[in-house]
Design a protein around this motif. Structure first.
Motif, short mmCIF file in Angstrom:
data_model
loop_
_atom_site.label_atom_id
_atom_site.label_comp_id
_atom_site.label_asym_id
_atom_site.label_seq_id
_atom_site.Cartn_x
_atom_site.Cartn_y
_atom_site.Cartn_z
N MET A 53 0.84 -1.20 0.00
CA MET A 53 0.00 0.00 0.00
C MET A 53 0.88 1.25 0.00
N ASP A 54 0.45 2.26 -0.76
CA ASP A 54 1.16 3.54 -0.80
C ASP A 54 2.64 3.33 -1.12
N ASN A 55 2.89 2.56 -2.18
CA ASN A 55 4.27 2.21 -2.54
C ASN A 55 4.91 3.14 -3.56
N GLU A 56 4.17 4.13 -4.04
CA GLU A 56 4.70 5.01 -5.09
C GLU A 56 5.95 5.79 -4.66
N ARG A 89 -0.93 7.58 -7.63
CA ARG A 89 -1.53 7.36 -6.32
C ARG A 89 -3.05 7.59 -6.42
N LYS A 90 -3.78 6.81 -5.67
CA LYS A 90 -5.25 6.83 -5.78
C LYS A 90 -5.83 8.22 -5.55
N ASP A 91 -5.29 8.95 -4.59
CA ASP A 91 -5.88 10.24 -4.22
C ASP A 91 -5.20 11.44 -4.88
N SER A 92 -4.36 11.19 -5.87
CA SER A 92 -3.62 12.29 -6.50
C SER A 92 -4.43 12.96 -7.61
N ILE A 121 -0.82 9.28 -17.63
CA ILE A 121 -0.57 8.05 -16.86
C ILE A 121 -1.71 7.79 -15.88
N LYS A 122 -2.36 8.84 -15.41
CA LYS A 122 -3.53 8.66 -14.53
C LYS A 122 -4.64 7.94 -15.29
N ASP A 123 -4.91 8.37 -16.52
CA ASP A 123 -5.93 7.71 -17.32
C ASP A 123 -5.48 6.30 -17.73
N ALA A 124 -4.19 6.15 -18.03
CA ALA A 124 -3.67 4.83 -18.41
C ALA A 124 -3.85 3.82 -17.28
N ASN A 155 -16.31 8.61 -8.53
CA ASN A 155 -15.50 9.79 -8.23
C ASN A 155 -14.35 10.01 -9.20
N PHE A 156 -14.08 9.02 -10.06
CA PHE A 156 -12.94 9.16 -10.98
C PHE A 156 -13.34 10.01 -12.19
N LEU A 157 -12.44 10.91 -12.58
CA LEU A 157 -12.64 11.75 -13.75
C LEU A 157 -11.49 11.54 -14.72
N PHE A 158 -11.81 11.27 -15.98
CA PHE A 158 -10.76 11.17 -16.99
C PHE A 158 -10.28 12.56 -17.37
#
Length: 203
Positions: free
Chosen positions: A44-47, A79-82, A92-95, A139-142
Motif C-alpha cells: 500500500m502507498d508504494n509510489e 496514487r489513488k488520491d492524486s 498516466i492517470k488515465d492509463a 468519483n474518478f474523472l478522466f
C-alpha cells in the motif's frame, strides 16, 4: 507484472492518440515501467518507494534532471488520491484506468480482492467490496481526450453493473440505479456472478 505491462501499453496508446513528442513518450514509458516497483517493499502507498528506485536508476544511467523530475511526478500521479498537475500526469492517470475497458475486468477485480486480503490483510464482504469500487468509479474523472472518448463509456457501464450487483445483494428492488447504458439494454444478460454467499447475479 501484468498490471505494469498493461500500463506501459496504455500510455503508448494514449500518447499516440494525443500525438505527444518522443521526449514525452519516453517519460511516460519510464514512469509506467517503474510505478509499481515499490510494491514488494510496501503493497500500500508504494509510489514514493518506486520514485526512489526510478531516480536511482535514471541518475546512474545519466538521464537529465528534467526527465527525472517528470518521471517522479508521473509515478506519484498514479496514487489513488492524486490529481494530475500537467498533461503527462494526466496521461498516466488515465492509463492506470485502462483496464476498465478490457474483457477481463471482473476477473482482475476478484484477483485484486484476494491480493489485498493476502498482502494487506484487508477483508471485504461482497457488499463492502462492490460499494468501494462503485464509489471509486463514481468519483474518478478522466483527464485526457482519449479517456473521455474511449474509457468514459466503460466507466459508466461498470457503475451500472456495480449498482446492479449491490441491488441484488441488498434485495432492495426499489433502490435507485444509474440509467442503464443504451447499448447494454439491448444485449440481454452479459455475465452471471456467483458471490461468496452463493447468490447468483445476472447483468
Amino acid at each position: 507484472m501484468e498490471h505494469t505491462k498493461n500500463i506501459v501499453l496504455a500510455v503508448g496508446i494514449i500518447s499516440d492518440f494525443l500525438e505527444l513528442d518522443n521526449n514525452d513518450k519516453q517519460v511516460l514509458q519510464l514512469a509506467a515501467w517503474f510505478h509499481c516497483t515499490g510494491y514488494l517493499s510496501r503493497p500500500m502507498d508504494n509510489e514514493p518507494i518506486a520514485v526512489l528506485i526510478a531516480e536511482n536508476y535514471l541518475r546512474t544511467n545519466k538521464f537529465s534532471p528534467n526527465t527525472i523530475h517528470k518521471v517522479r511526478g508521473c509515478i506519484l500521479a498514479t496514487r489513488k488520491d492524486s490529481s494530475p498537475k500537467n498533461h503527462l500526469e494526466a496521461v498516466i492517470k488515465d492509463a492506470d484506468m485502462f483496464h476498465i475497458s478490457q474483457d477481463n475486468y471482473w476477473t482482475q477485480n476478484w484477483l485484486l480482492r484476494d491480493e489485498l486480503n493476502l498482502t494487506c490483510e484487508l477483508q471485504f464482504n461482497d457488499a463492502q467490496w462492490y460499494k468501494t469500487h462503485l464509489d471509486f468509479l463514481k468519483n474518478f474523472l478522466f483527464r485526457t481526450a482519449y479517456g473521455e472518448k474511449f474509457l468514459e463509456q466503460s466507466r459508466n457501464n461498470l457503475i451500472y453493473e456495480n449498482e446492479t450487483i449491490l441491488k441484488s445483494i441488498s434485495g432492495n428492488e426499489k433502490e435507485s440505479l444509474s440509467p442503464i447504458p443504451s447499448h447494454l439494454s439491448s444485449m440481454g444478460t452479459r455475465e452471471v456472478f456467483v458471490l461468496e454467499s452463493g447468490c447468483r447475479i445476472a447483468i
